[in-house]
Design a protein around this motif. Structure first.
Motif, short mmCIF file in Angstrom:
data_model
loop_
_atom_site.label_atom_id
_atom_site.label_comp_id
_atom_site.label_asym_id
_atom_site.label_seq_id
_atom_site.Cartn_x
_atom_site.Cartn_y
_atom_site.Cartn_z
N SER A 241 0.83 -1.21 0.00
CA SER A 241 0.00 0.00 0.00
C SER A 241 0.86 1.25 0.00
N THR A 242 1.98 1.22 0.74
CA THR A 242 2.90 2.36 0.73
C THR A 242 3.51 2.54 -0.65
N ALA A 243 3.85 1.44 -1.31
CA ALA A 243 4.41 1.54 -2.67
C ALA A 243 3.40 2.17 -3.63
N VAL A 258 -1.83 9.76 5.39
CA VAL A 258 -2.75 8.69 4.99
C VAL A 258 -2.65 7.53 5.97
N VAL A 259 -1.42 7.18 6.35
CA VAL A 259 -1.21 6.06 7.28
C VAL A 259 -1.81 6.36 8.64
N PHE A 267 -3.66 0.21 7.64
CA PHE A 267 -2.36 0.64 8.16
C PHE A 267 -2.34 0.55 9.69
N ALA A 268 -3.11 -0.38 10.24
CA ALA A 268 -3.23 -0.47 11.70
C ALA A 268 -1.89 -0.81 12.36
N ARG A 269 -1.14 -1.71 11.79
CA ARG A 269 0.14 -2.09 12.40
C ARG A 269 1.11 -0.92 12.39
N ALA A 270 1.19 -0.18 11.29
CA ALA A 270 2.10 0.95 11.21
C ALA A 270 1.74 2.03 12.24
N HIS A 275 5.82 6.06 13.65
CA HIS A 275 6.37 6.61 12.41
C HIS A 275 7.73 6.02 12.09
N ARG A 276 8.60 5.84 13.10
CA ARG A 276 9.94 5.32 12.84
C ARG A 276 9.88 3.91 12.24
N TRP A 277 9.01 3.08 12.81
CA TRP A 277 8.87 1.72 12.29
C TRP A 277 8.35 1.73 10.86
N TRP A 278 7.38 2.59 10.57
CA TRP A 278 6.81 2.65 9.22
C TRP A 278 7.86 3.11 8.22
#
Length: 608
Positions: A241-243, A258-259, A267-270, A275-278
């Protein structure tokens, strides 16, 4: 003497500890003597924690995960000679791949070995794994007998049954010979230090794309109401989805908005991990992947392969080697080399398999011609033969070749040439491909005499009409293929169009493909029969070895029994009878069968 021995043992122990730190990482878990996992009050992060539990008597041994650059093979054979032979095959292959490795007895009896290797690249690790699979298949071994491992008992850990730490021989030398690149490889899979966890991740800047709003539809609907595939692998789904956002022109800041929108459950996990993990696991990998695929269709096109590899290769061969070749070799080699160059441009220039049947299917040349051309190209250094076909490699393997990059001539001015290799040549012309290459390497209209001189025919100041017939026949073939055209001045040039495949050419191509498929099917059948024959012979040899061992064991037992006195024999019999009566009926039956089979094997071995 005793002090020197103690000092050597201490040095070996320290070398094992240092190697364990380089080779192994978390997760770590303890095991009991039955090889079952021991439950601990918390996950173990370090080898020292597991070693402390073993010293306290709460576990028999411990197992750790190999680091990303480290691989291990567990050989568990019934025969020590068989296991040693398999180990030698794998260590020889590891040396060929430039690996650092060590071996050790894994305990539990003869025929059991561990091979631990550090390889510099993923390609080398894949190559070693392929060798493991090949050895296992060729020898008819099971996955338990030759096992590719990602977890293993560390060098300093005791055996789960004996409780002894049996260090590999020359372990101190192995530690001293560990190359610098092995010590500096990234240690993925280990426990990260606190400072690394808190380190800020910087979003990469992808290739600038014009912003285009994503229309309302499936993408936004999947973000709001993700399906079952999302929950199957949430990280991968959020990465894709990010791509999609990057392709639409979103930058890092707008994409995070958006996330961070709670309505987008895709995008629940992100959002949960921040933000750093995403940035680290979604944005940066997606940006790298999308940018790497930019223009991939153009890079994989026949025209681009011609410009990057095939054209410079043919120009270099004409410059360096045509002087020592006959006219027939020039034309045959150029057609074959065009197919090989295009194949390597698609797959890679180094250590690539090159089945002769594939080249035959692409060029519709005879196998004898292709074999002769390959020998000539290897002798002249155009190709380097890096591996010869071995029957143990299976039916899909072949000779491997690398392209000598010094042969490529990038000074030549190249004109776009359509992909002609896969098109079967018209039967009446053998020089059509060479003429097309000449027109591509000299991007200007050429007359028939100029084509004669530039296309490798025997030098002649003024070629006769009969000598020009071959050139004109080839040009007629190019005209039929719609690859070349005649100008108003009577000269020839390329059209830039793809070759047209006539019905007769298509029929000939299909017939060649059908014949090659039949040959491959026959070869696979013959290889399978040979493999089964080898397997049967190995089984016979193994059975004879077991018989000889059983006879030797029986002879040793008979000698021991005869050395006992009558009173000792009576005591032994009473003890064994008591043990036998204590067994269940099923266990008694199994014991009787075992003793009968052992006696039968011993008799066969003694008779042999």
């Amino acid at each position: 003497m005793g002090e020197d021995s103690a000092t050597a043992e201490e040095r070996a122990r320290l070398a094992a500890l240092l190697l364990d730190d380089l080779l192994f990482a978390a997760p770590v878990f303890c095991i009991d003597s039955g090889n079952s996992k021991v439950v601990t009050d918390r996950p173990l992060s370090f080898l020292s924690e597991a070693a402390e539990l073993v010293r306290a008597g709460k576990a028999a041994s411990y197992v750790a995960t190999l680091r990303e650059s480290v691989v291990a093979v567990d050989i568990d054979g019934d025969d020590d000679d068989w296991s040693t032979s398999a180990l030698e095959h794998l260590t020889d292959r590891a040396e060929e791949l430039g690996a650092w490795y060590l071996t050790r007895r894994s305990g539990g009896g003869a025929g059991r070995w561990h091979l631990i290797a550090v390889l510099p690249t993923q390609a080398a690790r894949d190559a070693l794994k392929l060798t493991v699979d090949t050895v296992r298949t060729h020898w008819g071994a099971t996955a338990r007998q030759i096992d590719w491992r990602r977890t293993l008992r560390p060098l300093s850990a005791p055996h789960r049954k004996s409780g002894r730490v049996e260090l590999p021989e020359f372990i101190e030398m192995a530690k001293n010979t560990l190359p610098a690149w092995a010590e500096n490889l990234p240690r993925h899979g280990g426990i990260r230090r606190r400072g690394a966890v808190l380190q800020k991740e910087t979003p990469v800047t992808p290739w600038r794309r014009s912003f285009s709003s994503i229309p309302s539809g499936e993408f936004w609907e999947r973000l709001r109401n993700p399906g079952a595939d999302y929950y199957g692998d949430r990280s991968l789904s959020e990465l894709l989805s990010t791509a999609r956002l990057i392709i639409a022109g979103y930058d890092g800041e707008t994409a995070w908005k958006v996330v961070d929108d709670v309505r987008h459950r895709g995008f629940a996990r992100a959002r949960q991990r921040g933000h750093r993990w995403w940035v680290k696991h979604c944005w940066n990998p997606a940006a790298e992947y999308v940018d790497s695929q930019r223009g991939s269709r153009t890079k994989n096109s026949p025209a681009d392969r011609w410009k990057r590899v095939v054209g410079p290769l043919l120009a270099g061969v004409r410059e360096l080697h045509w002087g020592g070749w006959t006219v027939a070799m020039r034309h045959s080699a150029e057609k074959t080399l065009g197919a090989i160059g295009d194949r390597m441009a698609r797959q890679g220039l180094g250590c690539r398999p090159l089945p002769q049947r594939d080249v035959e299917e692409e060029t519709v040349q005879s196998r004898n011609t292709i074999s002769k051309v390959l020998r000539q190209l290897v002798d002249d250094g155009v190709l380097v033969k890096t591996r010869e076909y071995d029957q143990a490699s299976g039916t899909e393997a072949s000779d491997e070749f690398s392209l000598n990059l010094l042969t490529l001539d990038f000074r030549a001015e190249l004109k776009k040439l359509s992909h002609l290799v896969v098109t079967p040549p018209p039967p009446r012309s053998r020089s059509w491909y060479t003429l097309a290459v000449t027109l591509a390497l000299h991007p200007r209209p050429l007359t028939v005499p100029e084509l004669y001189h530039l296309s490798g025919y025997t030098p002649c100041p003024k070629p006769t009409r009969a000598q020009l017939t071959n050139v004109e026949t080839g040009l007629e073939a190019l005209l039929e293929l719609r690859v070349a055209r005649r100008t108003e001045q009577g000269e020839w040039e390329l059209t830039g169009q793809a070759a047209r495949e006539t019905p007769s050419m298509k029929k000939r191509k299909e017939a060649t493909a059908a014949r090659i498929e039949n040959e491959r099917r026959a070869f696979r059948s013959a290889w399978k029969a040979t493999r089964e024959k080898l397997h049967r012979r190995w089984e016979e040899q193994r059975e004879k070895a077991l018989q000889r061992r059983a006879a030797s064991d029986q002879k040793r037992r008979d000698g021991w029994w005869s050395s006992l006195s009558a009173e000792q024999r009576k005591s032994r019999r009473e003890e064994w009878q008591a043990r036998f009566r204590a067994l269940t009926p099923a266990q008694q039956k199994a014991r009787v069968v075992e003793l009968r089979d052992r006696r039968y094997l011993a008799e066969l071995g003694a008779a042999a």
